[in-house]
Design an enzyme around this catalytic site. Structure first.
Site, mmCIF file in Angstrom:
data_model
loop_
_atom_site.group_PDB
_atom_site.id
_atom_site.type_symbol
_atom_site.label_atom_id
_atom_site.label_comp_id
_atom_site.label_asym_id
_atom_site.label_seq_id
_atom_site.Cartn_x
_atom_site.Cartn_y
_atom_site.Cartn_z
ATOM 1 N N CYS A 21 -3.944 12.970 13.255
ATOM 2 C CA CYS A 21 -4.716 11.852 12.865
ATOM 3 C C CYS A 21 -4.363 11.048 14.263
ATOM 4 C CB CYS A 21 -4.118 11.012 11.631
ATOM 5 S SG CYS A 21 -2.521 10.051 12.109
ATOM 6 N N ASP A 56 5.347 0.542 11.945
ATOM 7 C CA ASP A 56 4.085 -0.148 11.210
ATOM 8 C C ASP A 56 3.996 -1.560 11.671
ATOM 9 O OD1 ASP A 56 3.440 2.304 10.253
ATOM 10 O OD2 ASP A 56 3.834 1.742 8.315
ATOM 11 N N ARG A 65 -8.261 -0.688 5.032
ATOM 12 C CA ARG A 65 -7.657 0.512 4.462
ATOM 13 C C ARG A 65 -6.186 -0.147 3.719
ATOM 14 N NH1 ARG A 65 -7.126 6.222 7.355
ATOM 15 N NH2 ARG A 65 -5.801 6.401 5.737
ATOM 16 N N LYS A 81 0.895 -1.269 -0.002
ATOM 17 C CA LYS A 81 -0.009 -0.102 0.030
ATOM 18 C C LYS A 81 0.728 1.268 -0.012
ATOM 19 C CE LYS A 81 -1.587 1.477 4.239
ATOM 20 N NZ LYS A 81 -1.442 2.986 4.558
ATOM 21 N N ASN A 82 1.850 1.200 0.945
ATOM 22 C CA ASN A 82 2.550 2.579 1.158
ATOM 23 C C ASN A 82 3.695 2.989 -0.035
ATOM 24 O OD1 ASN A 82 1.359 3.123 3.156
ATOM 25 N ND2 ASN A 82 2.699 2.415 4.685
ATOM 26 N N ARG A 126 1.648 14.608 13.309
ATOM 27 C CA ARG A 126 1.999 14.277 12.080
ATOM 28 C C ARG A 126 2.055 15.765 11.067
ATOM 29 N NH1 ARG A 126 -0.455 8.909 9.570
ATOM 30 N NH2 ARG A 126 1.511 8.730 8.148
HETATM 31 C C1 EPZ Z 1 4.683 6.883 6.228
HETATM 32 O O1 EPZ Z 1 4.034 7.922 6.624
HETATM 33 C C2 EPZ Z 1 3.791 5.545 6.040
HETATM 34 N N1 EPZ Z 1 2.684 5.956 5.046
HETATM 35 C C3 EPZ Z 1 3.256 5.243 7.512
HETATM 36 O O2 EPZ Z 1 2.552 4.241 7.458
HETATM 37 C C4 EPZ Z 1 4.391 4.941 8.413
HETATM 38 O O3 EPZ Z 1 4.257 4.686 9.683
HETATM 39 C C5 EPZ Z 1 5.589 6.162 8.283
HETATM 40 O O4 EPZ Z 1 5.936 6.515 6.932
HETATM 41 C C6 EPZ Z 1 6.663 5.984 8.949
HETATM 42 O O5 EPZ Z 1 7.586 4.744 8.676
HETATM 43 C C7 EPZ Z 1 2.807 5.688 3.944
HETATM 44 O O6 EPZ Z 1 3.708 5.727 3.241
HETATM 45 C C8 EPZ Z 1 1.557 6.425 3.141
HETATM 46 P P1 EPZ Z 1 7.105 10.202 7.954
HETATM 47 P P2 EPZ Z 1 4.463 9.351 6.553
HETATM 48 O O7 EPZ Z 1 6.972 11.519 7.273
HETATM 49 O O8 EPZ Z 1 5.416 9.409 5.355
HETATM 50 C C9 EPZ Z 1 7.464 13.369 11.475
HETATM 51 C C10 EPZ Z 1 0.449 2.782 7.994
HETATM 52 O O9 EPZ Z 1 0.153 2.370 8.853
HETATM 53 N N2 EPZ Z 1 7.238 14.480 10.304
HETATM 54 O O10 EPZ Z 1 8.145 9.296 7.505
HETATM 55 O O11 EPZ Z 1 3.437 10.306 6.839
HETATM 56 C C11 EPZ Z 1 6.188 12.574 11.686
HETATM 57 O O12 EPZ Z 1 5.390 13.194 12.495
HETATM 58 C C12 EPZ Z 1 1.065 4.176 8.127
HETATM 59 O O13 EPZ Z 1 0.779 2.150 6.947
HETATM 60 C C13 EPZ Z 1 7.553 16.051 10.801
HETATM 61 O O14 EPZ Z 1 7.541 16.291 11.844
HETATM 62 O O15 EPZ Z 1 5.622 9.389 7.690
HETATM 63 C C14 EPZ Z 1 6.894 11.392 12.282
HETATM 64 O O16 EPZ Z 1 7.141 11.689 13.715
HETATM 65 C C15 EPZ Z 1 0.557 4.908 9.252
HETATM 66 N N3 EPZ Z 1 7.277 16.725 9.566
HETATM 67 C C16 EPZ Z 1 7.953 11.143 11.605
HETATM 68 O O17 EPZ Z 1 8.429 12.312 10.785
HETATM 69 C C17 EPZ Z 1 6.926 16.355 8.330
HETATM 70 O O18 EPZ Z 1 6.881 17.095 7.759
HETATM 71 C C18 EPZ Z 1 7.932 10.171 10.378
HETATM 72 O O19 EPZ Z 1 6.951 10.449 9.283
HETATM 73 C C19 EPZ Z 1 6.619 14.967 8.035
HETATM 74 C C20 EPZ Z 1 7.024 14.153 8.975
#
Ligand code: EPZ
Length: 428
Positions: free
Chosen positions: A125, A315, A407, A22-23, A130
């Site tokens: 969320c 995850d 989802r 999915k991701n 996030r």
């Molecule tokens: C991806 O989310 C995945 N989603 C998530 O999968 C996964 O948990 C996550 O990466 C971490 O591996 C998809 O790929 C669609 P990040 P993403 O940006 O890209 C912080 C699932 O269950 N951050 O790597 O949104 C953030 O808050 C899900 O399938 C900022 O601070 O995650 C987090 O603490 C849920 N500012 C960390 O970085 C930003 O602009 C990592 O988030 C962006 C992120």
């Protein structure tokens, strides 16, 4: 609303075919905005999130048409054509973005191709705040002007984006993907430093290369992108879902089963393999996948901390916690990626688990057995952790709010039932 009923206690035995990730599929679909030619994606899983993103892309002008099914004998999944002759609308509205945060991934491609994008801010969320600040400051480094107005991010680059050096203060999968797509159509070279190394990022990069992009350093923390005037169509197969792989490996482990996971790769789940081996689970490579079993002796507690790839994934944290609830001894599970990702804890406790949360860590003391109960969860991975707990528990577990599972897990109950689990979906 559908529910899932499980009668626990049966060791899983059989073969499970792993779906496309999915991701990986979500960013790959948004990459179709970068070209006026057709991007064909195969091995697309049938999931609610894929439908939601298809609706969003449709209103940007992407024509999405089925192109048959994967060939017999190969990995499962659909084959779809994504064609964006012209972007007809550069706004991603709140109503669609709020359903799925990954919608933010249209920002980079739209800004790069159209010089303008207006995308609703996703908001918080269930698993944490996030923010998307890294996506926005990254785009600014590529010359976009960013404005926030009425809950929308507006990115403008009327003369196109220009390459730049983006140093991420924190590893972000989504920001790396957004910037990689934007940089592929920017003028000149972009360096993404402290980039995410997740296999889904690499998969997107490989698809962009097939579309004519010039990218080096995939799978490392420094990704270099040489911008092109245009990209072209391509055919790309989505990488195996490493989170689904890990989830079913833990389903085999928690039931004392013996399962072959097909159409996947052990190197996608190295950190999990190391940890589960320490906990008493056995892995054996087989053609096109691997076998996972727990034949000799009990599960034993092992500590873990979630980290960006190649560390142990957030995850899989909830699923691992379910596993540890029935292990001998104690395990400390520390969540470092999201600040609110322990919502499965009270539900697991209702099934008899012994878990204490101390800030970002949860101390799990193994119990002899869990007992079935009605449960529900507020996000995808928490939901599936309750399915794992239900498979191991004595008696009946009924999981509510199954739409979270839908989802991200394709036909989860069918895949588990195929290995002997007593599990069924109750429609309603
Ligand atoms: C991806 O989310 C995945 N989603 C998530 O999968 C996964 O948990 C996550 O990466 C971490 O591996 C998809 O790929 C669609 P990040 P993403 O940006 O890209 C912080 C699932 O269950 N951050 O790597 O949104 C953030 O808050 C899900 O399938 C900022 O601070 O995650 C987090 O603490 C849920 N500012 C960390 O970085 C930003 O602009 C990592 O988030 C962006 C992120």
């Amino acid at each position: 609303m559908d529910r899932i009923r499980i009668r626990g206690g049966t060791p899983l035995k059989g073969t499970i075919r792993i779906s496309g990730a999915k991701n990986a599929a979500l960013p790959l679909m948004t990459a179709s905005l970068l070209t006026d030619e057709t991007l064909t994606l195969s091995r697309l899983p049938e999931l609610a999130d894929i439908k939601t993103l298809s609706t969003l892309l449709g209103q940007h002008g992407v024509h999405i048409t089925p192109n048959g099914h994967a060939p017999e004998g190969g990995p499962t999944g659909r084959v779809m054509d994504f064609t964006t002759k012209a972007v007809t609308n550069t706004t991603a509205p709140y109503d669609l973005v709020r359903k799925m945060r990954a919608s933010i991934l249209v920002l980079g491609p739209l800004a790069a191709r159209c010089g303008e994008a207006r995308v609703s801010l996703p908001g918080g969320c269930a698993i944490g705040a996030r923010p998307v600040d890294l996506h926005l400051t990254g785009l600014e480094q590529l010359g976009a002007e960013i404005e926030l107005d009425g809950g929308y991010v507006i990115a403008r680059a009327p003369n196109g984006l220009t390459g730049g050096r983006v140093v991420f203060p924190k590893v972000s999968v989504g920001a790396t993907e957004n910037l990689m797509m934007a940089a592929a159509l920017a003028k000149g070279e972009t360096a993404l430093i402290n980039a995410a190394r997740e296999p889904e990022v690499t998969d997107l990069g490989e698809c962009l290369i097939a579309m004519g992009a010039e990218i080096e350093g995939l799978g490392t923390d420094s990704i270099m992108i040489q911008g092109k005037d245009r990209l072209h169509g391509a055919h790309h197969a989505v990488v195996a879902d490493r989170i689904e792989t890990g989830t079913f490996a833990m389903a085999a482990a928690i039931t004392g089963g013996d399962v072959v996971l097909q159409d996947t790769r052990l190197d996608l789940v190295e950190a999990m393999k190391g940890l589960l081996t320490e906990a008493g689970v056995e892995f054996e490579p087989v053609d096109g996948g691997f076998r996972v079993s727990r034949r000799n002796g009990p599960l034993v507690g092992a500590d873990v901390m979630t980290e960006p790839f190649p560390g142990f994934p957030t995850d899989l944290q909830a699923q691992y916690m379910a596993l540890m609830t029935v292990a001998e001894g104690a395990s400390m599970i520390t969540e470092t990626i999201f600040e609110n990702r322990f919502m499965h804890v009270p539900e697991l406790a209702r099934m008899g688990a012994n878990i204490n949360i101390h800030g970002r860590s949860a101390l799990v003391r193994g119990v002899r057995r869990l007992t079935g109960a009605p449960v529900m969860a507020t996000d995808l991975r928490a939901s599936v952790s309750l399915v794992l707990a239900g498979l191991a528990a004595e008696g009946e577990t009924v999981l509510n709010r199954v739409y979270h599972l839908d989802r991200g897990y394709e036909r989860v109950e069918q895949k588990l039932a195929g290995c002997g689990a007593e599990i069924e979906r109750i429609r309603g």
